[in-house]
Design a protein around this motif. Structure first.
Motif, short mmCIF file in Angstrom:
data_model
loop_
_atom_site.label_atom_id
_atom_site.label_comp_id
_atom_site.label_asym_id
_atom_site.label_seq_id
_atom_site.Cartn_x
_atom_site.Cartn_y
_atom_site.Cartn_z
N PRO A 178 74.78 61.68 -15.55
CA PRO A 178 75.56 62.42 -16.55
C PRO A 178 74.86 63.70 -16.94
N PRO A 179 75.58 64.69 -17.54
CA PRO A 179 74.90 65.88 -18.05
C PRO A 179 74.01 65.50 -19.22
N ASP A 180 73.43 66.50 -19.89
CA ASP A 180 72.50 66.22 -20.98
C ASP A 180 73.07 65.15 -21.91
N VAL A 181 72.25 64.13 -22.16
CA VAL A 181 72.69 62.99 -22.95
C VAL A 181 71.96 63.00 -24.28
N ALA A 182 72.69 63.03 -25.37
CA ALA A 182 72.08 62.99 -26.70
C ALA A 182 71.88 61.55 -27.14
N PRO A 183 70.85 61.27 -27.94
CA PRO A 183 70.64 59.91 -28.41
C PRO A 183 71.77 59.47 -29.31
N SER A 184 71.99 58.18 -29.34
CA SER A 184 73.07 57.63 -30.15
C SER A 184 72.49 57.01 -31.42
N ASP A 185 73.21 57.16 -32.51
CA ASP A 185 72.78 56.53 -33.76
C ASP A 185 73.23 55.08 -33.86
N VAL A 186 74.10 54.66 -32.94
CA VAL A 186 74.66 53.32 -33.03
C VAL A 186 73.57 52.28 -32.88
N GLY A 187 73.40 51.46 -33.87
CA GLY A 187 72.46 50.35 -33.77
C GLY A 187 71.02 50.71 -34.08
N PRO A 207 61.06 55.51 -24.54
CA PRO A 207 61.96 56.62 -24.89
C PRO A 207 63.27 56.20 -25.51
N PHE A 208 63.92 55.15 -24.96
CA PHE A 208 65.26 54.78 -25.40
C PHE A 208 65.31 53.28 -25.70
N PRO A 209 64.86 52.87 -26.89
CA PRO A 209 64.83 51.43 -27.19
C PRO A 209 66.20 50.77 -27.18
N ILE A 210 67.26 51.56 -27.37
CA ILE A 210 68.63 51.05 -27.20
C ILE A 210 69.29 51.93 -26.15
N PRO A 211 69.05 51.66 -24.86
CA PRO A 211 69.56 52.55 -23.81
C PRO A 211 71.07 52.55 -23.76
N ALA A 212 71.63 53.74 -23.52
CA ALA A 212 73.08 53.91 -23.45
C ALA A 212 73.59 53.91 -22.01
N ASN A 213 72.69 54.03 -21.04
CA ASN A 213 73.09 54.07 -19.64
C ASN A 213 71.93 53.67 -18.76
N GLY A 214 72.20 53.55 -17.47
CA GLY A 214 71.20 53.08 -16.54
C GLY A 214 70.01 54.01 -16.37
N VAL A 215 70.26 55.33 -16.46
CA VAL A 215 69.16 56.29 -16.33
C VAL A 215 68.16 56.13 -17.46
N GLN A 216 68.66 55.95 -18.69
CA GLN A 216 67.77 55.74 -19.82
C GLN A 216 66.96 54.46 -19.65
N SER A 257 59.14 53.71 -9.00
CA SER A 257 58.48 54.89 -9.53
C SER A 257 59.04 56.11 -8.80
N GLY A 258 58.71 57.28 -9.31
CA GLY A 258 59.18 58.50 -8.67
C GLY A 258 60.45 59.04 -9.31
N ALA A 259 61.04 60.03 -8.64
CA ALA A 259 62.24 60.69 -9.15
C ALA A 259 63.45 59.77 -9.06
N LEU A 260 64.45 60.05 -9.91
CA LEU A 260 65.63 59.18 -10.02
C LEU A 260 66.86 59.76 -9.34
N ASP A 261 66.70 60.79 -8.52
CA ASP A 261 67.86 61.54 -8.06
C ASP A 261 68.58 60.97 -6.85
N ARG A 262 68.06 59.93 -6.21
CA ARG A 262 68.72 59.43 -5.00
C ARG A 262 69.50 58.14 -5.21
N PHE A 263 69.65 57.74 -6.46
CA PHE A 263 70.40 56.53 -6.77
C PHE A 263 71.34 56.79 -7.94
N ASP A 264 72.38 55.96 -8.05
CA ASP A 264 73.21 55.92 -9.24
C ASP A 264 72.85 54.66 -10.00
N TYR A 265 72.58 54.77 -11.29
CA TYR A 265 72.12 53.65 -12.10
C TYR A 265 73.21 53.24 -13.08
N THR A 266 73.47 51.94 -13.14
CA THR A 266 74.47 51.40 -14.05
C THR A 266 73.80 50.38 -14.95
#
Length: 281
Positions: free
Chosen positions: A1-10, A138-147, A269-278
């Motif tokens: 996804p494009p730039d992802v802002a943190p969520s206040d939910v939870g 970084p993201f204790p309540i992750p909103a997506n697979g990348v986080q 480990s390494g860059a995340l650009d060659r996979f789609d994460y769900t």
């Protein structure tokens, strides 16, 4: 996804219904998983600095055993490899199950930083770059697979770790090759040093003798667009240190005989650009 802002939910639930790292604090209904009550924060009895730590749960008794006759009953919880071993060695292979303990613990400063990250950490460059996170998860309540993947890469493991490990590659005919390694890991990110590479890793072969001294050094990054991961290699104790830009992605790892790839170090480990994460919940 494009730039992802943190969520206040939870977020207010962190440290309350949830642990500071975002896990469910309560146990499950069957009590097979107990509640988290702070984890193991003191050394187990008999601990001596510099020596392998003793088992803190040595007095636990076996809960139950899964043998070849129990495969169908527990099939949904067994990996394909476990099922194959139970089928191939029905008389000699079994899985011993012991009570579950939630022993994970971290210093309070790591919890505090994680709570702060929940309000400030963001992703940029389609999730490839991490911004505005420091020290904690970084993201204790992750909103997506990348986080969730960034959480894995930057999870708390201490400021530095050194260990000796053994890699065993076994063939179908029963023969096997073994490589003894010294692995050293450091995390300037976890120490709050944002001027240094966030993750540092060095692996040195100790055995077999003909490969002793061969080394691999990796420098991780929080922004592979601005500063990519760097790697260096040396063959033998007297070999010349050279850059190893090819040790990335799906390049076979020679220590494992090519069974594992470069980005399988530390599970991933390494860059995340060659996979789609769900994120599956």
């Amino acid at each position: 996804p494009p730039d992802v802002a943190p969520s206040d939910v939870g977020v207010p639930r962190l440290g309350e219904e949830l642990t500071p790292f975002g896990a469910v604090r309560a146990g499950n209904r069957t009590r097979a998983i107990p509640p988290w009550t702070g984890g193991l924060t003191t050394a187990p009895r008999g601990y001596v600095p510099g020596r392998p730590p003793p088992d803190p749960y040595i007095e636990d008794v076996r809960w139950f055993t899964v043998g070849a006759a129990d495969v169908e009953r527990y099939k949904v919880r067994l990996t394909a490899g476990q099922q194959a071993l139970l089928a191939k060695f029905p008389e000699s292979f079994e899985l011993a199950l012991f009570p579950c303990h939630r022993s994970a613990a971290a210093p309070q400063r790591i919890y505090d930083a994680t709570l702060a990250n929940a309000d400030r950490a963001t992703l940029g460059d389609n999730g490839l770059a991490l911004r505005d996170a420091s020290v904690g998860v970084p993201f204790p309540i992750p909103a997506n697979g990348v986080q969730a993947m960034w959480n894995h890469k930057l999870r708390w493991r201490g400021g530095s770790v050194a260990r000796t490990s053994l890699t065993v590659v076994q063939s179908g005919d029963g023969s096997r090759s073994m490589t003894k390694l010294m692995e050293e890991f450091a995390s300037p990110y976890a120490d709050g040093d944002m001027t240094a590479p966030p993750l540092l890793y060095r692996r040195t072969i100790l055995e077999p003798r003909e490969q002793a001294g061969s080394s691999l050094i990796l420098q991780g990054t929080l922004d592979p667009i601005a500063a990519r991961t760097h790697a260096w290699a040396r063959e033998g104790e007297r070999g010349r240190v050279v850059r190893a830009p090819d040790f990335a992605y799906d390049t076979p790892d020679p220590v494992t005989g090519g069974i594992c790839t470069a980005d399988m170090l530390d599970m991933f480990s390494g860059a995340l650009d060659r996979f789609d994460y769900t994120l599956v919940t």
